[in-house]
Design a protein around this motif. Structure first.
Motif, PDB file in Angstrom:
ATOM      1  N   TRP A  40       0.796  -1.235   0.000  1.00  0.00           N
ATOM      2  CA  TRP A  40       0.000   0.000   0.000  1.00  0.00           C
ATOM      3  C   TRP A  40       0.822   1.276   0.000  1.00  0.00           C
ATOM      4  CZ3 TRP A  40      -4.859  -0.161  -1.389  1.00  0.00           C
ATOM      5  CH2 TRP A  40      -5.529  -1.384  -1.277  1.00  0.00           C
ATOM      6  N   LEU A  41       2.049   1.195   0.514  1.00  0.00           N
ATOM      7  CA  LEU A  41       2.871   2.400   0.533  1.00  0.00           C
ATOM      8  C   LEU A  41       4.356   2.032   0.362  1.00  0.00           C
ATOM      9  CD1 LEU A  41       2.028   5.395   0.781  1.00  0.00           C
ATOM     10  CD2 LEU A  41       2.851   5.323   3.147  1.00  0.00           C
ATOM     11  N   PRO A  42       4.678   1.402  -0.780  1.00  0.00           N
ATOM     12  CA  PRO A  42       6.076   0.986  -0.983  1.00  0.00           C
ATOM     13  C   PRO A  42       7.014   2.190  -1.059  1.00  0.00           C
ATOM     14  CG  PRO A  42       4.803   0.724  -3.015  1.00  0.00           C
ATOM     15  CD  PRO A  42       3.821   1.048  -1.919  1.00  0.00           C
ATOM     16  N   GLU A  43       6.446   3.373  -1.295  1.00  0.00           N
ATOM     17  CA  GLU A  43       7.264   4.591  -1.400  1.00  0.00           C
ATOM     18  C   GLU A  43       7.820   5.038  -0.053  1.00  0.00           C
ATOM     19  OE1 GLU A  43       4.130   4.345  -2.359  1.00  0.00           O
ATOM     20  OE2 GLU A  43       3.912   4.896  -4.474  1.00  0.00           O
ATOM     21  N   TYR A  44       7.318   4.476   1.043  1.00  0.00           N
ATOM     22  CA  TYR A  44       7.698   4.956   2.376  1.00  0.00           C
ATOM     23  C   TYR A  44       9.198   5.201   2.469  1.00  0.00           C
ATOM     24  CZ  TYR A  44       8.168   5.206   7.436  1.00  0.00           C
ATOM     25  OH  TYR A  44       8.453   5.636   8.706  1.00  0.00           O
ATOM     26  N   ALA A  45       9.553   6.423   2.875  1.00  0.00           N
ATOM     27  CA  ALA A  45      10.963   6.842   2.842  1.00  0.00           C
ATOM     28  C   ALA A  45      11.534   7.041   4.241  1.00  0.00           C
ATOM     29  CB  ALA A  45      11.092   8.120   2.018  1.00  0.00           C
ATOM     30  N   GLY A  46      10.921   6.423   5.235  1.00  0.00           N
ATOM     31  CA  GLY A  46      11.443   6.569   6.593  1.00  0.00           C
ATOM     32  C   GLY A  46      10.762   7.719   7.322  1.00  0.00           C
ATOM     33  N   SER A  47      11.049   7.829   8.624  1.00  0.00           N
ATOM     34  CA  SER A  47      10.281   8.745   9.466  1.00  0.00           C
ATOM     35  C   SER A  47      11.020  10.035   9.816  1.00  0.00           C
ATOM     36  CB  SER A  47       9.878   8.029  10.752  1.00  0.00           C
ATOM     37  OG  SER A  47      11.039   7.567  11.415  1.00  0.00           O
ATOM     38  N   ALA A  48      12.205  10.252   9.260  1.00  0.00           N
ATOM     39  CA  ALA A  48      13.001  11.419   9.676  1.00  0.00           C
ATOM     40  C   ALA A  48      12.269  12.745   9.423  1.00  0.00           C
ATOM     41  CB  ALA A  48      14.353  11.413   8.960  1.00  0.00           C
ATOM     42  N   ARG A  49      11.725  12.905   8.218  1.00  0.00           N
ATOM     43  CA  ARG A  49      11.031  14.166   7.921  1.00  0.00           C
ATOM     44  C   ARG A  49       9.743  14.290   8.727  1.00  0.00           C
ATOM     45  NH1 ARG A  49       9.439  14.975   2.345  1.00  0.00           N
ATOM     46  NH2 ARG A  49       9.312  17.208   2.678  1.00  0.00           N
ATOM     47  N   LEU A  50       9.094  13.174   8.962  1.00  0.00           N
ATOM     48  CA  LEU A  50       7.884  13.202   9.786  1.00  0.00           C
ATOM     49  C   LEU A  50       8.214  13.700  11.188  1.00  0.00           C
ATOM     50  CD1 LEU A  50       4.921  12.576  10.356  1.00  0.00           C
ATOM     51  CD2 LEU A  50       5.542  10.181  10.726  1.00  0.00           C
ATOM     52  N   ARG A  51       9.338  13.227  11.720  1.00  0.00           N
ATOM     53  CA  ARG A  51       9.735  13.673  13.066  1.00  0.00           C
ATOM     54  C   ARG A  51      10.008  15.171  13.083  1.00  0.00           C
ATOM     55  NH1 ARG A  51      10.813   8.788  16.063  1.00  0.00           N
ATOM     56  NH2 ARG A  51      10.996   7.099  14.562  1.00  0.00           N
ATOM     57  N   SER A  52      10.689  15.688  12.060  1.00  0.00           N
ATOM     58  CA  SER A  52      10.921  17.139  12.095  1.00  0.00           C
ATOM     59  C   SER A  52       9.638  17.923  11.851  1.00  0.00           C
ATOM     60  CB  SER A  52      12.043  17.591  11.147  1.00  0.00           C
ATOM     61  OG  SER A  52      12.272  16.700  10.124  1.00  0.00           O
ATOM     62  N   LEU A  53       8.757  17.391  11.005  1.00  0.00           N
ATOM     63  CA  LEU A  53       7.459  18.056  10.832  1.00  0.00           C
ATOM     64  C   LEU A  53       6.725  18.136  12.167  1.00  0.00           C
ATOM     65  CD1 LEU A  53       4.938  19.100   9.284  1.00  0.00           C
ATOM     66  CD2 LEU A  53       4.338  16.717   8.840  1.00  0.00           C
ATOM     67  N   MET A  54       6.706  17.008  12.903  1.00  0.00           N
ATOM     68  CA  MET A  54       5.952  16.967  14.162  1.00  0.00           C
ATOM     69  C   MET A  54       6.538  17.919  15.202  1.00  0.00           C
ATOM     70  SD  MET A  54       5.026  12.902  14.210  1.00  0.00           S
ATOM     71  CE  MET A  54       4.377  12.882  15.866  1.00  0.00           C
ATOM     72  N   ALA A  55       7.833  18.210  15.091  1.00  0.00           N
ATOM     73  CA  ALA A  55       8.446  19.160  16.022  1.00  0.00           C
ATOM     74  C   ALA A  55       7.994  20.588  15.697  1.00  0.00           C
ATOM     75  CB  ALA A  55       9.962  19.049  15.944  1.00  0.00           C
ATOM     76  N   ARG A  56       7.509  20.817  14.478  1.00  0.00           N
ATOM     77  CA  ARG A  56       7.102  22.169  14.076  1.00  0.00           C
ATOM     78  C   ARG A  56       5.603  22.404  14.176  1.00  0.00           C
ATOM     79  NH1 ARG A  56      10.488  24.186   8.747  1.00  0.00           N
ATOM     80  NH2 ARG A  56      12.519  24.183   9.780  1.00  0.00           N
ATOM     81  N   GLU A  57       4.801  21.430  13.794  1.00  0.00           N
ATOM     82  CA  GLU A  57       3.361  21.655  13.648  1.00  0.00           C
ATOM     83  C   GLU A  57       2.691  21.745  15.010  1.00  0.00           C
ATOM     84  OE1 GLU A  57       1.956  18.145  11.637  1.00  0.00           O
ATOM     85  OE2 GLU A  57       2.265  16.948  13.422  1.00  0.00           O
ATOM     86  N   ASP A  58       1.569  22.468  15.079  1.00  0.00           N
ATOM     87  CA  ASP A  58       0.836  22.467  16.341  1.00  0.00           C
ATOM     88  C   ASP A  58      -0.485  21.719  16.218  1.00  0.00           C
ATOM     89  OD1 ASP A  58      -0.538  24.249  14.881  1.00  0.00           O
ATOM     90  OD2 ASP A  58      -0.149  25.983  16.156  1.00  0.00           O
ATOM     91  N   MET A  59      -0.744  21.154  15.035  1.00  0.00           N
ATOM     92  CA  MET A  59      -1.921  20.317  14.888  1.00  0.00           C
ATOM     93  C   MET A  59      -1.612  19.197  13.896  1.00  0.00           C
ATOM     94  SD  MET A  59      -5.780  21.843  14.633  1.00  0.00           S
ATOM     95  CE  MET A  59      -5.855  21.434  12.915  1.00  0.00           C
ATOM     96  N   ALA A  60      -1.982  17.976  14.278  1.00  0.00           N
ATOM     97  CA  ALA A  60      -1.708  16.849  13.395  1.00  0.00           C
ATOM     98  C   ALA A  60      -2.585  16.945  12.153  1.00  0.00           C
ATOM     99  CB  ALA A  60      -1.979  15.543  14.133  1.00  0.00           C
ATOM    100  N   ASP A  61      -2.010  16.670  11.013  1.00  0.00           N
ATOM    101  CA  ASP A  61      -2.772  16.639   9.769  1.00  0.00           C
ATOM    102  C   ASP A  61      -2.297  15.415   8.999  1.00  0.00           C
ATOM    103  OD1 ASP A  61      -4.049  18.938   7.519  1.00  0.00           O
ATOM    104  OD2 ASP A  61      -3.101  17.106   6.832  1.00  0.00           O
ATOM    105  N   GLY A  62      -3.195  14.443   8.849  1.00  0.00           N
ATOM    106  CA  GLY A  62      -2.814  13.151   8.282  1.00  0.00           C
ATOM    107  C   GLY A  62      -2.189  13.266   6.896  1.00  0.00           C
ATOM    108  N   LEU A  63      -2.781  14.073   6.052  1.00  0.00           N
ATOM    109  CA  LEU A  63      -2.294  14.163   4.678  1.00  0.00           C
ATOM    110  C   LEU A  63      -0.913  14.827   4.616  1.00  0.00           C
ATOM    111  CD1 LEU A  63      -3.705  13.252   2.040  1.00  0.00           C
ATOM    112  CD2 LEU A  63      -4.062  15.670   1.565  1.00  0.00           C
ATOM    113  N   ARG A  64      -0.734  15.869   5.429  1.00  0.00           N
ATOM    114  CA  ARG A  64       0.570  16.536   5.466  1.00  0.00           C
ATOM    115  C   ARG A  64       1.627  15.567   5.999  1.00  0.00           C
ATOM    116  NH1 ARG A  64      -0.301  21.942   7.866  1.00  0.00           N
ATOM    117  NH2 ARG A  64      -0.137  20.997   9.916  1.00  0.00           N
ATOM    118  N   ARG A  65       1.228  14.785   6.988  1.00  0.00           N
ATOM    119  CA  ARG A  65       2.166  13.805   7.535  1.00  0.00           C
ATOM    120  C   ARG A  65       2.465  12.708   6.521  1.00  0.00           C
ATOM    121  NH1 ARG A  65       0.947  12.965  13.998  1.00  0.00           N
ATOM    122  NH2 ARG A  65       1.388  15.108  14.632  1.00  0.00           N
TER     123      ARG A  65
END
Ligand code: ATP
Ligand code: MG
Length: 401
Positions: free
Chosen positions: A237-262
């Motif tokens: 379903w998501l073979p493109e998955y490129a790891g969680s590093a950018r997700l972690r930095s996004l989460m350090a910045r955002e103040d509200m979770a957004d599934g699509l942005r994540r």
């Protein structure tokens, strides 16, 4: 099922609407208990989404009881035993106790029952089989409360068997891990998910999309997605998955979770947003948003300061600019740029193609080119030029053309 102590229920589960509902059911001899997410979150002191109740009589009986008490009853899914009661504008989903008769890995054939333990046994994880009376009396047949406290997502019964009954449970395992789990992940559950990962291709895109986006919205999303990747759960379903590093930095910045942005944050820069949108049954709007978030142009210039931020906000719109900004690793004061995106809206371009025609230009591609040139000039001037000034610039360009 024996009581397992008492908990304090939040206001939503003890208010007048709840009292009215339980009184109406009680008057008809129907036993009802809160169940699932609302009890789990009441125990865990987390916000409650929807109110689900289990009832020990068939849906027709429940409908009649509600109507007799003048509580609005909607036959949401009579075949599955589900009736929605609306008391004082508050919806409650009432589902008759069920036991599995047969399962084929996708949908179960169920029969109604009055056996609470049978109903609990067909639920997925121990902490999803919590029940509560309206006075807070708790029922916890599989020690889910202890698992919840320990951050342990544990299948009820044998994990492989439960996944064979319904393979969606693999994705639910990681979703609940992301929301309520703490490392280490439950070994038996994880191994069973890994063994069954290949069967996930048979799921529908809609169900997968819902699970993946809800998993992404959790605080534990990065670890859960890394674990899913490792278990092979993302292969189809998501073979493109490129790891969680950018997700972690996004989460350090955002103040509200957004599934699509994540979701964008776990994809590589060259991911095909259209293909992913089709696979995961995203709406046209969602696909488009994903595409723009992933696009390389226009580059978000954070170091360029207020003027550059305003130019970016004008080009992308406040929402997409915010998406790109939060995901960007470009240098600069992203907090100040974000504050700008929150408070400043771009004015509309004060001139249009009609103005160019009125100045004597013939319809054709040149009109667009000149308007684009005025727009660039207007943006470079930090949107200060008013309509008169823009018209003057347009006239100058028309003359020069
Ligand atoms: P949320 O707060 O995320 O909605 P929830 O626990 O209410 O969490 P739902 O997906 O709404 O999750 O399901 C409600 C309940 O139904 C679960 O708590 C669980 O007991 C049961 N359930 C739902 N889906 C399954 C499934 N695929 N297999 C077994 N039980 C399930
Ligand atoms: Mg729910």
């Amino acid at each position: 099922m024996k009581p397992a102590g008492k908990i304090a229920l939040p206001a939503l589960m003890t208010d007048a609407a709840t009292a009215r509902l339980f009184a109406a059911l009680g008057a008809a001899g129907i036993a009802a208990r809160f169940v699932g997410g609302c009890v789990r979150n009441a125990v865990f002191d987390r916000p409650i989404q929807d109110l689900d109740l289990a009832v020990d009589k068939p849906p027709e009986t429940v409908m009649r009881a509600l109507e007799a008490a003048r509580i609005k009853a909607v036959p949401t899914g009579l075949k599955h035993g589900t009736v929605t009661a609306i008391a004082d504008d508050q919806p409650f989903e009432l589902t008759t106790l069920r036991r599995d008769v047969e399962t084929d890995g996708r949908r179960a054939i169920v029969a109604f029952t009055d056996d609470w333990l049978a109903d609990a046994s067909r639920r997925d994880f121990t902490f999803n089989a919590l029940y509560a009376d309206p006075d807070g009396t708790l029922y916890d047949p599989f020690d889910g409360r202890a698992d919840l406290a320990a951050g342990r997502v544990r299948f009820i019964g044998d994990a492989d068997t439960r996944i064979a009954e319904d393979r969606l449970r693999v994705l639910r395992f990681f979703r609940f891990q992301a929301w309520y789990g703490r490392p280490p992940i439950d070994g038996a559950g994880y191994q069973a998910c890994a063994r069954n990962a290949a069967t996930l291709r048979g799921l529908s895109g809609e169900r997968v999309r819902k699970e993946l986006l809800r998993t992404l919205e959790a605080d534990g999303a990065p670890d859960a997605f890394d674990a899913m990747r490792e278990a092979g759960v993302l292969d189809h379903w998501l073979p493109e998955y490129a790891g969680s590093a950018r997700l972690r930095s996004l989460m350090a910045r955002e103040d509200m979770a957004d599934g699509l942005r994540r979701l964008a944050a776990v994809l590589p820069a060259d991911a095909n947003a259209v293909a992913i949108g089709k696979r995961l049954k995203l709406s046209t709007q969602e696909s488009l948003r994903l595409e723009v978030i992933l696009a390389h142009e226009p580059v978000v210039d954070i170091a360029g300061g207020a003027r550059a931020w305003r130019a970016g906000i004008y080009r992308l719109g406040n929402g997409l600019y915010t998406d790109r900004l939060l995901l960007s690793d470009a240098p600069g004061d992203w907090r100040a740029a974000l504050a700008m995106a929150r408070r400043w809206t771009a004015p509309p371009l004060p001139v249009s193609g009609g103005d160019a025609l009125r100045l004597g230009l013939k319809p054709g591609p040149q009109v667009g080119r000149l308007i684009d040139a005025v727009e660039r000039w207007w943006i470079e001037g930090d949107f200060a030029a008013d309509r008169a000034a823009c018209l003057a610039e347009l006239e100058r360009l028309v003359r020069a053309a």
